[in-house]
Design a protein around this motif. Sequence first.
Motif, short mmCIF file in Angstrom:
data_model
loop_
_atom_site.label_atom_id
_atom_site.label_comp_id
_atom_site.label_asym_id
_atom_site.label_seq_id
_atom_site.Cartn_x
_atom_site.Cartn_y
_atom_site.Cartn_z
N ARG A 1 -78.64 47.62 4.75
CA ARG A 1 -79.78 46.84 5.21
C ARG A 1 -79.55 46.29 6.61
NH1 ARG A 1 -80.43 43.49 -0.46
NH2 ARG A 1 -81.53 45.12 -1.64
N THR A 2 -78.32 45.87 6.89
CA THR A 2 -78.00 45.37 8.23
C THR A 2 -78.13 46.48 9.26
OG1 THR A 2 -76.49 43.72 7.30
CG2 THR A 2 -76.22 44.25 9.62
N GLU B 1 -80.78 46.70 12.42
CA GLU B 1 -80.35 46.91 13.80
C GLU B 1 -81.06 48.12 14.41
OE1 GLU B 1 -76.16 47.26 13.57
OE2 GLU B 1 -75.80 45.09 13.47
N GLU B 2 -81.22 49.18 13.62
CA GLU B 2 -81.92 50.35 14.13
C GLU B 2 -83.37 50.03 14.47
OE1 GLU B 2 -81.51 53.22 11.07
OE2 GLU B 2 -79.40 53.66 11.49
N LYS B 3 -84.00 49.21 13.62
CA LYS B 3 -85.39 48.84 13.86
C LYS B 3 -85.54 47.94 15.08
CE LYS B 3 -89.37 46.70 11.59
NZ LYS B 3 -89.86 46.04 10.34
N THR C 1 -78.63 55.96 13.99
CA THR C 1 -77.25 56.33 13.73
C THR C 1 -77.16 57.75 13.20
OG1 THR C 1 -77.43 55.34 11.54
CG2 THR C 1 -76.54 53.97 13.28
N SER C 2 -75.99 58.34 13.36
CA SER C 2 -75.81 59.75 13.02
C SER C 2 -75.64 59.99 11.53
CB SER C 2 -74.61 60.32 13.77
OG SER C 2 -73.45 59.59 13.45
N SER D 1 -75.77 37.70 9.11
CA SER D 1 -76.08 38.33 10.40
C SER D 1 -77.45 38.99 10.39
CB SER D 1 -75.01 39.36 10.75
OG SER D 1 -75.07 40.47 9.86
N ARG D 2 -77.92 39.39 9.20
CA ARG D 2 -79.20 40.10 9.12
C ARG D 2 -80.38 39.16 8.96
NH1 ARG D 2 -81.95 41.69 4.62
NH2 ARG D 2 -80.13 41.24 3.31
#
Length: 261
Positions: free
Chosen positions: A124-125, A129-131, A137-138, A186-187
């Motif tokens: 979820r974190t 971060e991607e959003k 990420t790969s 952090s999320r």
Amino acid sequence: MNVQAQSEVSAIPPNTQDQTIREDRRLFWLLAVAIAALQVWSHRNDLSPDGISYIELATNSLQQGLRGLINAYWSPLYPFLIRTLFELFHPSMEHEFTAVHLLNFLIYLGSFAPFNIFLKELLRTRAAEEKNEGRFTSLSPRYTQILAHVLFLWAAQFWLSPAIVNPDLCVAALVYLATAMLLRMSRSGVRWTIWILLGVILGIAYLAKAAMFPLGLVFLTCAFFIALGKHQHPLRIFAGAALALAIFLAIAAPWINARSE
């Protein structure tokens, strides 16, 4: 990751991805149960000198009460769990080793649940971060989960085996939970419940192994700096960190005091 690979992953419907991840998780649950059962059964009569010491502490506490757990070396949580098992089922002396291995089997399964909580928070974190940052990420969530579970099963075979009679599985489960709390912080921001849970988890972890006292302070320090990074009111951050530290010390203090007497 290139644009073509990103589009291929994005083309998978979210519901299908979620269903596949849940199916993989069920498969790894079955593998975890099977591997642990085989290890525990094949080593059911094996015991190390450390394991004998834990059993002796548990037996002493049955006769002397909880004060029988007090000693200068071993932490109390694991012998307390053994004591509880003996108190509930009264195994004969010849079956005590098998009973302790059964307890390890249950602890192992119990540690797999916190591991999955940690893994969900990690995914979820990463998704958040991607959003927010617009990067990709790969490694997809499914393959991240597969790799993580393979590493868990590998550790259970060669490092944190349920066949070994010691509190390391208890410590691992609590570390998974503490790390999950940091990821959630952090999320989704800092809440009072997270500070409280973090203090409780780290306090219990210290009762499982003394090394978790300094490591607990490291976790609390990390939580403090994560909270600072969320740009919340400094007084609220200091109050939350102080609350977590107070809970941690309140759980640890009775054992520290008992050992110093």
